[in-house]
Write an enzyme that holds these catalytic residues in place. Structure first.
Site, PDB file in Angstrom:
ATOM      1  N   ASN A   1      35.445  37.575  -2.613  1.00 53.33           N
ATOM      2  CA  ASN A   1      35.390  36.397  -3.490  1.00 53.33           C
ATOM      3  C   ASN A   1      34.875  36.805  -4.875  1.00 53.33           C
ATOM      4  O   ASN A   1      34.591  37.991  -5.108  1.00 53.33           O
ATOM      5  CB  ASN A   1      34.537  35.282  -2.856  1.00 53.33           C
ATOM      6  CG  ASN A   1      33.080  35.695  -2.677  1.00 53.33           C
ATOM      7  OD1 ASN A   1      32.619  36.669  -3.273  1.00 53.33           O
ATOM      8  ND2 ASN A   1      32.357  34.969  -1.854  1.00 53.33           N
TER       9      ASN A   1
ATOM     10  N   ASP B   1      40.459  30.827   7.208  1.00 56.64           N
ATOM     11  CA  ASP B   1      39.188  31.102   6.534  1.00 56.64           C
ATOM     12  C   ASP B   1      39.295  30.768   5.042  1.00 56.64           C
ATOM     13  O   ASP B   1      38.344  30.282   4.430  1.00 56.64           O
ATOM     14  CB  ASP B   1      38.811  32.576   6.745  1.00 56.64           C
ATOM     15  CG  ASP B   1      37.518  32.930   6.041  1.00 56.64           C
ATOM     16  OD1 ASP B   1      36.462  32.449   6.495  1.00 56.64           O
ATOM     17  OD2 ASP B   1      37.556  33.671   5.036  1.00 56.64           O
TER      18      ASP B   1
END
Ligand code: COA
Length: 342
Positions: free
Chosen positions: A26, A215
């Site tokens: 991320n 996810d």
């Protein structure tokens, strides 16, 4: 050969290493839980397919049938090396249990941490007929207790999946002008066309690809809710009852069900629409609960805004989520206690 025992003539254990890249992580540099789940599933699929083809017989491909509840024990970062170790630990007549662990290594300092441990179940399907389940060559155990313990895990998961098989009817509808911190405010969906690179040799989606998409959606829901850096903390047991064929369009939808002080539970659904040369209607392929935690810049868990459950259904789901949260917290504490006493 592994200490646990040999899985027939084929090797019982395998290891793969991979460096974590920016597209695995991320914006804060933490590797996505979905990336880890995909690596775990790939290793499991390789070792179980190898085992199921280790004797002359019908060629087959192992399909992911179930992943047990898994906790993400420590975050991994870009530049670290993930070592994924997979081992066959039990075989029933038609299924293979694979235990996988992921070790993260900082190759500059040599520091190593266990990032994840997971247990997966695979079922071999004939290469000639995708609907035919093939028999698994029995594994040879180093000790009788290993077989007994494996059989116990097998019986337990069989019971659990029978109980949860029908929890599948819900649909997520769009909400106009939702208030912050309500369910409608953070709920999110992603639409994906299943291409050849998503699929096994049999032309249906790899379980790891599906888990990665799930996810991703759960992460978007969590980030929309708390607007901070979030990481996957755990995933509840997932059963893969239905295949998803190449060419299908899948809709992955997520909604928040529960918040504790520092965690968020997100329910994710995967619906498949096999509209290309299949008269079959859209169906629910899989659903699961993901738990996310928000992290500070120093990597410490932060309090999260409380979810505003408005409707009766949202309140019921919140209470159910609270039950799951309390149960898993008690389990973690019970597991931590013997370790603390040592
Ligand atoms: N978890 C673990 N094992 C499972 C399972 C699950 N969710 N569902 C079935 N099994 C095992 C059974 O225990 C049985 O083994 P056993 O005879 O040794 O006990 C074996 O699978 C066959 O069971 P059966 O009832 O004959 O088959 P099924 O009709 O339930 O089909 C699958 C099982 C896995 C083939 C089927 O559910 C399927 O195709 N699922 C999708 C697989 C997939 O596409 N995975 C990726 C999804 S993205």
């Amino acid at each position: 050969m592994s200490e646990r025992g040999a899985a027939g003539p084929g090797p019982a254990a395998m290891q793969v290493c991979r460096i974590m890249r920016p597209d695995d992580a991320n914006v804060a540099g933490n590797v996505h839980g979905g990336t880890v789940l995909k690596m775990i599933e790939e290793a499991g699929a390789i070792i179980s397919t190898r085992h199921c083809n280790c004797r002359a017989g019908e060629p087959c491909v192992a399909a992911l049938a179930r992943v047990e509840r898994t906790d993400f024990l420590s975050p991994m970062c870009i530049g670290e090396v993930a070592t994924v170790s997979a081992e066959i630990t039990y075989t029933s007549k038609h299924s293979v249990e694979v235990q996988v662990s992921v070790l993260s290594e900082n190759i500059l300092t040599g520091a190593k941490k266990v990032a994840n441990k997971a247990t997966l179940w695979y079922v071999p399907l004939s290469l000639k007929n995708v609907n035919k389940v093939v028999e698994v060559p029995p594994m040879q155990y180093a000790r009788k207790e290993q077989e007994d313990e494996g059989r116990k895990r097998y019986e337990e998961q069989k019971l659990d999946r029978l109980e949860t098989k029908q929890r599948n009817g819900d649909v997520i509808f769009p909400v106009i002008n939702p208030e912050p911190h309500t369910v409608g405010y953070s709920q999110s969906s992603l639409i994906h066309l299943v291409g050849p690179s998503d699929c096994t040799l049999l032309g249906f989606v790899h379980g790891g690809v599906t888990m990665k998409l799930m996810d991703e959606v759960a992460g978007i829901v969590a980030a929309r809710h708390c607007k901070t850096n979030i990481v996957t903390a755990s995933v509840d047991a997932i059963n893969f009852h239905e295949k998803i064929k190449k060419g299908s369009v899948i809709t992955v939808s997520g909604r928040m069900t529960f918040t504790s002080n520092k965690s968020m539970e997100i329910e994710v659904f995967v619906d498949a629409d096999p509209f290309v040369d299949e008269p079959q209607e859209r169906y629910r392929a899989v659903s699961a609960f993901f738990t996310y935690v928000s992290l500070s810049k120093e990597g410490k868990p932060l309090p999260v805004p409380q979810l505003l459950a408005e409707t009766e259904d949202e309140k019921r789901r919140f209470e159910e989520g609270k039950g799951r949260y309390l149960q898993s917290k008690a389990k973690r504490q019970a597991q931590a206690q013997p370790a603390a006493r040592q």
